[in-house]
Design a protein around this motif. Sequence first.
Motif, mmCIF file in Angstrom:
data_model
loop_
_atom_site.group_PDB
_atom_site.id
_atom_site.type_symbol
_atom_site.label_atom_id
_atom_site.label_comp_id
_atom_site.label_asym_id
_atom_site.label_seq_id
_atom_site.Cartn_x
_atom_site.Cartn_y
_atom_site.Cartn_z
ATOM 1 N N ARG A 1 0.865 4.351 -2.679
ATOM 2 C CA ARG A 1 0.745 5.767 -2.322
ATOM 3 C C ARG A 1 1.888 6.593 -2.916
ATOM 4 O O ARG A 1 1.685 7.752 -3.313
ATOM 5 C CB ARG A 1 0.676 5.909 -0.799
ATOM 6 N N ASP B 1 0.830 -1.217 0.000
ATOM 7 C CA ASP B 1 0.000 0.000 0.000
ATOM 8 C C ASP B 1 0.859 1.259 0.000
ATOM 9 O O ASP B 1 0.518 2.262 -0.636
ATOM 10 C CB ASP B 1 -0.925 0.010 1.224
ATOM 11 N N GLU B 2 1.985 1.230 0.707
ATOM 12 C CA GLU B 2 2.898 2.367 0.712
ATOM 13 C C GLU B 2 3.496 2.595 -0.675
ATOM 14 O O GLU B 2 3.666 3.740 -1.114
ATOM 15 C CB GLU B 2 4.002 2.153 1.744
ATOM 16 N N GLU C 1 1.083 7.253 -6.577
ATOM 17 C CA GLU C 1 -0.017 8.202 -6.723
ATOM 18 C C GLU C 1 0.417 9.632 -6.405
ATOM 19 O O GLU C 1 -0.090 10.585 -7.004
ATOM 20 C CB GLU C 1 -1.200 7.761 -5.859
ATOM 21 N N ARG C 2 1.365 9.777 -5.491
ATOM 22 C CA ARG C 2 1.896 11.121 -5.226
ATOM 23 C C ARG C 2 2.620 11.691 -6.450
ATOM 24 O O ARG C 2 2.724 12.913 -6.594
ATOM 25 C CB ARG C 2 2.848 11.093 -4.020
ATOM 26 N N SER D 1 -7.499 -2.668 0.064
ATOM 27 C CA SER D 1 -6.128 -2.402 0.489
ATOM 28 C C SER D 1 -5.384 -3.707 0.691
ATOM 29 O O SER D 1 -5.949 -4.716 1.128
ATOM 30 C CB SER D 1 -6.107 -1.585 1.783
#
Length: 305
Positions: free
Chosen positions: A162, A158-159, A165-166, A258
């Motif tokens: 993220r 999940d990290e 997506e950033r 998730s």
Amino acid sequence: MSTESKPLVRYRLSGPTMGSRFSAVFFAAAGLDTQPVQAELQAAVDRVDAQMSTWKPDSTLMRLNRAPLGQWFDLPDELYQVLLAGLHVGSLSHGAFDIALGAQVSAWGFGPAPAGAVETPRCPAATALTLNPERRAVRKVAEVSLDLNGIAKGFGVDELARCLERHGIQRYLVGIDGELRARGEKPDGAWRVALETPAYGRREPFAALELTDAAIATSGDYRHWRERDGQRYSHTLDPHSGAPLHNGIASVTVLTASCLYADAWATALMVLGVDHGARLAREQGLSAVFLVRDGENIREVTVGI
């Protein structure tokens, strides 16, 4: 012309983590500078490993395991999230998922400590820990050995998601081992991932699943196991007995939003077995695939797929 409407190029990045490797396959505009993306991906999984590893004596988790009873221990945000999620799935699964199996994991030869008998009674995490959400802290009210190997890789995935997506990346497949998370589709359609045949000592596909805007994780008896006195033992332990599972389940694969929760639920459903596990999966709105050993054959039971 918008960024999404420009021709997309396939990129692949990877790096070491948690005794394995992470991978990130994604589509983005040509000319993307991948160096900062690679650096952030590596930093994200390094942070998870530094906080949650049971193989690093100086990890935050291992320092928590050594902390005195009754003393508040401040946690980094990531570790607090994972502890909270682990306790949540433990509650919903009636204890089938428990992050307080560290001593038993080592006793059966699957942890960093030498294998041997467990001398102290095991205390479930739900009764051994008190969390303080305001200060992101935890204290132990009973001796406990925490082990997050059934959930940390999912959080790491999940990290990775993220991070991408950033950077504005909207079409990707990221993973650590068999834990995967996808967003969007490839230019030619959905991401296709293999569901492995639960075979000892070799890897071959059992089926293919399409993954779009979802995560997938598998818990199985065929990847990590040990033999004692001619008997093969799975690395997945039953929290109620403290011993390796022996319920005929070869693997459970869970699909959900998730990877953190997919990872934990795959373990919980495997512990519960096909009947109780399938019923709970339906109650929780999970999609799951149970592969059950039936003599020399594999029987498939699906929920929500």
